[in-house]
Design a protein around this motif. Structure first.
Motif, short mmCIF file in Angstrom:
data_model
loop_
_atom_site.label_atom_id
_atom_site.label_comp_id
_atom_site.label_asym_id
_atom_site.label_seq_id
_atom_site.Cartn_x
_atom_site.Cartn_y
_atom_site.Cartn_z
N SER A 84 115.08 -10.85 141.64
CA SER A 84 113.70 -10.45 141.37
C SER A 84 113.44 -9.05 141.90
N ALA A 85 112.46 -8.41 141.30
CA ALA A 85 112.07 -7.09 141.76
C ALA A 85 111.62 -7.15 143.21
N HIS B 221 111.90 -5.52 148.77
CA HIS B 221 111.91 -5.99 150.15
C HIS B 221 113.15 -5.51 150.88
N ALA B 222 114.26 -5.50 150.18
CA ALA B 222 115.51 -5.08 150.82
C ALA B 222 115.47 -3.61 151.21
N ILE B 223 114.81 -2.82 150.42
CA ILE B 223 114.81 -1.38 150.66
C ILE B 223 113.63 -0.93 151.51
N ASP B 224 112.45 -1.34 151.10
CA ASP B 224 111.25 -0.87 151.79
C ASP B 224 110.83 -1.77 152.94
N ALA C 20 102.98 -10.16 145.76
CA ALA C 20 104.35 -10.60 145.97
C ALA C 20 104.76 -11.59 144.88
N GLY C 21 103.84 -12.46 144.52
CA GLY C 21 104.14 -13.43 143.47
C GLY C 21 104.46 -12.74 142.16
N VAL C 22 103.68 -11.73 141.83
CA VAL C 22 103.93 -11.01 140.59
C VAL C 22 105.31 -10.37 140.62
N LEU C 23 105.61 -9.72 141.73
CA LEU C 23 106.90 -9.06 141.86
C LEU C 23 108.05 -10.07 141.80
N LYS C 24 107.82 -11.22 142.36
CA LYS C 24 108.88 -12.24 142.36
C LYS C 24 109.11 -12.79 140.96
N SER C 25 108.07 -12.73 140.14
CA SER C 25 108.19 -13.30 138.80
C SER C 25 108.90 -12.35 137.84
N SER D 137 112.23 -10.34 136.96
CA SER D 137 113.65 -10.24 137.27
C SER D 137 114.22 -8.95 136.73
N ILE D 138 115.38 -8.60 137.25
CA ILE D 138 116.06 -7.41 136.75
C ILE D 138 116.30 -7.54 135.25
#
Ligand code: FES
Ligand code: FES
Lengths: 152, 152
Positions: free
Chosen positions: A76-77, A82-85, A120-125, A127-128
DNA sequence: CTGAATACGGACCGATCCAGTCGGATATAA
DNA sequence: TTATATCCGACTGGATCGGTCCGTATTCAG
């Protein structure tokens, strides 16, 4: 404001690029960087971080590079960002060192946390895979819908 | 990250405070600042900006201060944030001077713009009144719902 | 009229953060 | 062995942000 880091942007672009080239065994940081015209060394560090968090697999040496650790559908985006920022918070309180002294008096934090959760929910929804699919904005097919409910 | 400015946070707090005291003719910046323990001069500038954008009415002189220009129900969190932090963009491209050179190559901007729109929608659906009401988190009444649909 | 309280507005500063660079170490295939 | 990679830390220049200071204009109370 409220913008995400350029590094996160680069990371998303890179992952999308990788998702678009599933046949290749591995793509080097330089390959991706050249494809988009972004600084190679900077992208390298971004990809390294993504590797350390398990989103990518790396392979050193000649013909080395990076490949997606999972299916593009399974990334997910939100994970990338989250990994970077780092942790994603809309509240200005939870900043670096200080946990914000006026937490007791500030009565706005709680409702804003809900907003944060929604984002966060939007971003989780997303995917790459979703990003890669919309390369060609031809169809504007309104077939895939994401539904988000905000409960105040 | 993705956090909003402390000034915006202060602005929201102040507006909420004003919404909670509708009977008083006007509250000075110092009053609000003291109530929350935030720097008075800084809050003053925030309120000035909110006044200039038409969200507040100001009144100089003794017993002067600020009051809401409209009903608390008619002021959205989005307006406040936009007034203080400027246009709200999740994409790192639209930064200050440069419109980002790699706009043509960056294929990620478009889907992210949708996310941005969604966030803006959420913020727009939250009024100052909403913030003020949820002072007491007793009820957790799931009566007021905000519904947001994200269409990729 | 005089003074206190207040809104306004600009300039300024220190700290932090971010984009980007550099240099070196390590791993791997040709 | 050599070219190509990933890795990792340190560094810099610029922008932004939180916050302060100071001077001015406006209004009300006495
Ligand atoms: S500003 Fe820190 S809790 Fe809201
Ligand atoms: S990074 Fe500028 S358009 Fe995406």
């Amino acid at each position: 404001m409220l913008k995400l880091t350029k590094k996160a942007d680069y990371g998303l672009m890179a992952l999308k690029y990788l998702a678009e080239h599933p046949e290749t065994p591995a793509l080097s940081a330089k390959d991706v960087a050249d494809a988009y015209g972004i600084p190679a060394q900077l992208l390298a560090k971004v990809l390294q971080r993504l590797t350390k968090t398990g989103l990518l697999r790396s392979h050193a040496g000649m013909n080395g590079g990076y490949e997606l650790a999972r299916d593009a559908r399974q990334i997910s985006a939100f994970e990338v960002i989250h990994a970077i920022d780092g942790p994603l918070f809309i509240t200005s309180c939870t900043k670096g060192t200080k946990p914000c002294e006026l937490t007791p008096s500030c009565t706005i934090k709680e409702p804003l946390a809900r907003v944060n959760e929604t984002i966060a929910g939007v971003l989780k929804s997303i995917s790459i895979q979703d990003l890669a699919e919309h390369e060609h904005p031809t169809g504007r097919s309104r077939e895939t819908h994401g539904l988000v409910v905000l409960t105040l």
